[in-house]
Scaffold this motif. Structure first.
Motif: not given
Length: 491
Positions: A96-100, A393-409
């Motif tokens: 979900r953070l980066v891709g397949k 996972v940590v790199l994925g979270a950083t990548f997603a945040r750079a792409r505009g991810w706004q966590p809403h959990g």
């Protein structure tokens, strides 16, 4: 509870999956699963001699260092699992953070690390079985005993989530009480060293520096401080996972690492002759310390607690491995996905994935009966593989945040998100580099670089499989949508 379960299942459906598990694992049981996977007794008892021989008593500080570093990683995990409470942990989070493709490789590395970890824990338990039964085990009998423990773990897991949760809780109670009672007894009645010993290097200085020796003992902390991610591997079996799992993950590190430090400190201070352990003259310092402190019968009682800890640890690891395989299969990311993705209608567990994880761990142990050195190298990959999976996972979270991810959990890092992600990357890369450094001493080059070579082989084989078979392209399950999925609008 019924309304909460229904809400949890609706949330899972919104994430693209239907509920197939039974949400019967409470917050405390979820924490117990993570705690028994981290297992302070297994962690300390398995590598205590290695740490003492490498760096002497100051090796205990690696538990503190690892706890701080892994808590940083844990906070990232908490934020991700709170938004994506999906079984399988690292694989679906990376999806979900980066891709397949990123997710496929993360699952491949983490999966093999889990299989080898199961084998390593069961192999580590075998000598204690020998002590309990009063015989010296050879490679064949040790291997058979370890395989027997894998079988017991597999059968227990197949009995269902409720059984897993109850055994994990039982293991937690035995382990924490055993750690407190044994540690307190050693400190009160069999203490031979002052607290200052944890600052004494015992002459382990190379070229005027103690740093190489201290770095060589890093495994004591790094080997112990993981397992908290297992809380998220069973997200679909836990009510209100967005709240419960972050709490369980953090508690696993708080309690688990505090217990590890206490156990290690008690053992160090109870050693009559520290130099004998550091020099290697005392080859079984834990067994010797327990025999002196508790006598033959009392020592065997402690060994029973240790065996419960090892078995609980293997049980939790296998549960995590099976949920990862199931998550892979559910998304059609591996061969025989239809078979591996089956969930028992009676016990609500991925039975075929459990059987596969047991078979692979047993195969590694069979190799150990005949090629001990080779398997030791393969098993040593387990730790670096786990940390590499964490970093994805940590790199994925950083990548997603750079792409505009706004966590809403329900758990969010807020303004600390970037700082924690970057700190997690620095810690994780440093830990992996320390583990992959060549072994000191007069060893053949392939033995000195054994962990790095094994790690490289897993990466290369995964890339070949991924490029040739394109398994990541078989499913249209959601991927890379963390930064495009909007937060739900509050009514």
């Amino acid at each position: 509870m019924t309304n909460m379960t229904s809400s949890d299942d609706d949330e899972l459906k919104a994430l693209g999956y239907s509920a197939q598990f039974e949400r019967s694992m409470s917050l405390w049981e979820n924490f117990a699963l993570g705690f028994t996977y981290l297992s302070p007794v297994v962690g300390v008892y398995s590598v205590f001699s290695i740490g003492m021989a490498s760096a002497g008593p100051p090796m205990i500080w690696w538990y503190v260092i690892a706890a701080i570093g892994q808590m940083i990683v844990c906070l990232t995990f908490c934020e991700v699992v709170s938004q994506f409470p999906i079984s399988g942990g690292l694989y679906p989070w990376c999806r979900r953070l980066v891709g397949k493709k990123w997710a496929w490789m993360a699952g491949w590395v983490y999966g093999w690390a889990l299989f080898t970890s199961i084998a390593a824990v069961c192999a580590g338990a075998a000598p204690y079985v020998g002590v309990l039964l009063g015989f010296q085990s050879n490679p064949v009998t040790a291997g058979l005993l370890a395989i027997g423990l894998v079988v017991v773990s597999t059968l227990t897991n197949l009995a269902g989530t409720r059984t897993l949760a109850r055994v994990a809780m039982f293991g937690f109670i035995c382990e924490i009480l055993g750690a407190i009672v044994v540690g307190a007894f050693l400190l009160l009645f069999h203490r031979h060293q002052s607290i200052n010993v944890i600052f004494h290097t015992y002459g382990l200085v190379k070229n005027g520096s103690y740093a190489p020796a201290f770095m060589g003992a890093a495994v004591v902390g790094l080997f112990t401080c993981y397992g908290f991610e297992a809380c998220g591997d069973v997200a679909e079996e836990t009510p209100n996972p967005g709240v419960a799992i972050p709490k369980a993950m953090k508690s696993t590190i708080y309690v688990g690492m505090a217990a590890s430090i206490f156990v290690a400190l008690a053992l160090i201070l109870s050693l009559p002759d520290v130099m004998a352990v550091v020099s290697g003259r005392s080859t079984n310092p834990i067994e010797d310390a327990l025999n002196v402190a508790f006598g033959p019968i009392g020592a065997k009682a402690v060994v029973v607690v240790v065996l419960v800890s090892f078995l609980s640890c293997a049980l939790s690891m296998q549960a995590a491995a099976s949920r990862l395989v199931y998550a892979y299969a559910r998304d059609d990311m591996v061969v025989a996905s239809g078979w591996l993705g089956k969930v028992s209608a009676t016990h609500h567990v991925p039975m075929n994935a459990l059987v596969l994880s047991g078979l692979i761990a047993s195969a590694i142990l069979v190799l150990g009966m005949f090629f001990a050195d080779a398997v030791a190298t393969i098993v040593s990959f387990a730790v670096v593989g786990i940390y590499a999976g964490f970093q994805m996972v940590v790199l994925g979270a950083t990548f997603a945040r750079a792409r505009g991810w706004q966590p809403h959990g329900k758990f969010r890092l807020g303004g600390w998100g970037w700082a924690i992600n970057v700190a997690g990357i620095v810690w994780g890369v440093s830990a992996i580099a320390i583990m992959l450094r060549p072994t000191d001493g007069a060893m053949a080059w392939y033995a000195s670089y054994g962990m790095a070579l094994t790690f490289g082989a897993v990466i290369v084989s995964g890339l070949i499989y991924m490029i040739a078979g394109r398994p990541y392209d078989r499913s249209d399950a959601p991927a890379g949508d963390a930064w495009t999925r909007r937060a739900p609008v509050k009514s």
